[in-house]
Enzyme design. Sequence first.
Site, PDB file in Angstrom:
ATOM      1  N   GLY A  16      68.551 -38.886  94.001  1.00  0.00           N
ATOM      2  CA  GLY A  16      68.376 -40.090  93.181  1.00  0.00           C
ATOM      3  C   GLY A  16      67.951 -41.307  93.991  1.00  0.00           C
ATOM      4  N   GLU A  49      64.307 -40.903  94.273  1.00  0.00           N
ATOM      5  CA  GLU A  49      63.778 -41.141  92.918  1.00  0.00           C
ATOM      6  C   GLU A  49      63.768 -42.637  92.597  1.00  0.00           C
ATOM      7  OE1 GLU A  49      66.572 -38.183  91.328  1.00  0.00           O
ATOM      8  OE2 GLU A  49      64.866 -37.290  90.287  1.00  0.00           O
ATOM      9  N   ALA A  59      72.441 -39.497  93.701  1.00  0.00           N
ATOM     10  CA  ALA A  59      73.408 -39.757  92.633  1.00  0.00           C
ATOM     11  C   ALA A  59      74.790 -39.392  93.180  1.00  0.00           C
ATOM     12  CB  ALA A  59      73.078 -38.891  91.431  1.00  0.00           C
ATOM     13  N   GLU A  84      68.309 -31.469  95.648  1.00  0.00           N
ATOM     14  CA  GLU A  84      69.105 -31.026  94.492  1.00  0.00           C
ATOM     15  C   GLU A  84      69.259 -29.509  94.404  1.00  0.00           C
ATOM     16  OE1 GLU A  84      66.894 -33.462  94.439  1.00  0.00           O
ATOM     17  OE2 GLU A  84      67.703 -35.158  93.297  1.00  0.00           O
TER      18      GLU A  84
HETATM   19  N1  COA Z   1      77.448 -38.597  96.309  1.00  0.00           N
HETATM   20  C1  COA Z   1      78.720 -38.937  96.579  1.00  0.00           C
HETATM   21  N2  COA Z   1      79.154 -39.218  97.825  1.00  0.00           N
HETATM   22  C2  COA Z   1      78.241 -39.174  98.815  1.00  0.00           C
HETATM   23  C3  COA Z   1      76.909 -38.834  98.605  1.00  0.00           C
HETATM   24  C4  COA Z   1      76.512 -38.538  97.272  1.00  0.00           C
HETATM   25  N3  COA Z   1      75.245 -38.234  96.959  1.00  0.00           N
HETATM   26  N4  COA Z   1      76.262 -38.839  99.795  1.00  0.00           N
HETATM   27  C5  COA Z   1      77.177 -39.190 100.702  1.00  0.00           C
HETATM   28  N5  COA Z   1      78.374 -39.394 100.130  1.00  0.00           N
HETATM   29  C6  COA Z   1      79.647 -39.778 100.781  1.00  0.00           C
HETATM   30  C7  COA Z   1      80.282 -38.626 101.516  1.00  0.00           C
HETATM   31  O1  COA Z   1      81.005 -37.789 100.626  1.00  0.00           O
HETATM   32  C8  COA Z   1      81.153 -39.361 102.485  1.00  0.00           C
HETATM   33  O2  COA Z   1      82.295 -39.843 101.801  1.00  0.00           O
HETATM   34  P1  COA Z   1      83.766 -39.658 102.466  1.00  0.00           P
HETATM   35  O3  COA Z   1      83.717 -40.442 103.748  1.00  0.00           O
HETATM   36  O4  COA Z   1      84.697 -40.236 101.453  1.00  0.00           O
HETATM   37  O5  COA Z   1      83.942 -38.193 102.704  1.00  0.00           O
HETATM   38  C9  COA Z   1      80.326 -40.591 102.846  1.00  0.00           C
HETATM   39  O6  COA Z   1      79.379 -40.744 101.790  1.00  0.00           O
HETATM   40  C10 COA Z   1      79.556 -40.450 104.149  1.00  0.00           C
HETATM   41  O7  COA Z   1      78.754 -39.274 104.081  1.00  0.00           O
HETATM   42  P2  COA Z   1      78.836 -38.072 105.143  1.00  0.00           P
HETATM   43  O8  COA Z   1      78.395 -36.818 104.469  1.00  0.00           O
HETATM   44  O9  COA Z   1      80.171 -38.047 105.827  1.00  0.00           O
HETATM   45  O10 COA Z   1      77.715 -38.559 106.194  1.00  0.00           O
HETATM   46  P3  COA Z   1      76.862 -37.621 107.172  1.00  0.00           P
HETATM   47  O11 COA Z   1      76.194 -38.553 108.115  1.00  0.00           O
HETATM   48  O12 COA Z   1      77.688 -36.530 107.716  1.00  0.00           O
HETATM   49  O13 COA Z   1      75.753 -36.959 106.213  1.00  0.00           O
HETATM   50  C11 COA Z   1      74.085 -36.936 104.462  1.00  0.00           C
HETATM   51  C12 COA Z   1      74.792 -37.749 105.578  1.00  0.00           C
HETATM   52  C13 COA Z   1      73.189 -37.899 103.693  1.00  0.00           C
HETATM   53  C14 COA Z   1      73.245 -35.812 105.079  1.00  0.00           C
HETATM   54  C15 COA Z   1      75.172 -36.318 103.520  1.00  0.00           C
HETATM   55  O14 COA Z   1      76.051 -37.355 103.123  1.00  0.00           O
HETATM   56  C16 COA Z   1      74.624 -35.670 102.287  1.00  0.00           C
HETATM   57  O15 COA Z   1      74.090 -34.577 102.362  1.00  0.00           O
HETATM   58  N6  COA Z   1      74.785 -36.325 101.116  1.00  0.00           N
HETATM   59  C17 COA Z   1      74.392 -35.764  99.847  1.00  0.00           C
HETATM   60  C18 COA Z   1      72.874 -35.832  99.677  1.00  0.00           C
HETATM   61  C19 COA Z   1      72.475 -35.196  98.354  1.00  0.00           C
HETATM   62  O16 COA Z   1      72.601 -34.018  98.151  1.00  0.00           O
HETATM   63  N7  COA Z   1      71.960 -36.027  97.463  1.00  0.00           N
HETATM   64  C20 COA Z   1      71.471 -35.593  96.190  1.00  0.00           C
HETATM   65  C21 COA Z   1      72.523 -35.716  95.170  1.00  0.00           C
HETATM   66  S1  COA Z   1      71.959 -35.118  93.595  1.00  0.00           S
END
Ligand code: COA
Length: 261
Positions: A112, A115, A66, A135
């Site tokens: 999400g 999910e 999400a 989460e």
């Molecule tokens: N919500 C909003 N933005 C998200 C996102 C999310 N769940 N997951 C990734 N993004 C965005 C990042 O903020 C980033 O945006 P920016 O370039 O404007 O800063 C972009 O997507 C790229 O992600 P980034 O984190 O730079 O890539 P990465 O390769 O370093 O890491 C992940 C990849 C998937 C490990 C990392 O993005 C992450 O941990 N995301 C969240 C996962 C999460 O907790 N999901 C559950 C949400 S309830």
Amino acid sequence: MKYENLLLKITNRILYITINRESKLNALNKLTLAELHFAVTDSLTNPLIGGIILTGSGNKAFVAGADILEFSSFNADEGGNLSREGHNKVFNVIHNCYKPIVAAINGFALGGGLELAMACHIRVASDNARLGLPEVTLGLIPGYGGTQRLTQLIGRGKALEMILTANMISANEALNIGLVNYVETPENLITKAEEILNKILSHSSTAVASAIRAVNAGLTDGKDGFEAEINEFSSCFTTPDFQEGIAAFKEKRKPMFTGIA
Ligand code: COA
């Protein structure tokens, strides 16, 4: 409807839905969820669509969860509404869609995103996919059905391990515990999803819909799955597809199903 965050294409009875927010790793914001609701609901009445393949754009993520920024300042009521609306309008709609939906998991499927894949009927993952419910690292729990669907798919022990540790697992680990049905190379991912869906679409769509409803009934509170099976089985006898299936069997030919209810 004009879509901003989804790409839609219909070919040979398959609706391809691609979540198209690649720069945000296809994170599910409000608009994307609204568009998913509309696309799946609309597909139910479109006779050109037999089933759906759902994937993410790019080669890095299916959906990375999400959209965290959208709910970062929510209070309890707003959080509850976000979860309830997601369940009602998207995740349950996909889960209960009587046209089959295959998730093609082309990279990160987190929170999400996992999910969403779990709400689909069948999952195929590319071998670079990473799956998890992170989460608790945000002080949250899964809110789009993850605590329930993960437990149904892989059992309580493994589900609690994934949810409580927040560990991401590889596509092959997901295959071993039954979280995904198949693992493919990224190049073959959509082909495998098409192969599965085309096989399903070659059968009676009324029978396929009945089977989905009967399986889902057993997982739904207050419903008796066995009773649902009896009723769905019974209603199959009223369909032209049943007449055709039996006739084709007797005449030793392939059935020509119409899917007329
Ligand atoms: N919500 C909003 N933005 C998200 C996102 C999310 N769940 N997951 C990734 N993004 C965005 C990042 O903020 C980033 O945006 P920016 O370039 O404007 O800063 C972009 O997507 C790229 O992600 P980034 O984190 O730079 O890539 P990465 O390769 O370093 O890491 C992940 C990849 C998937 C490990 C990392 O993005 C992450 O941990 N995301 C969240 C996962 C999460 O907790 N999901 C559950 C949400 S309830």
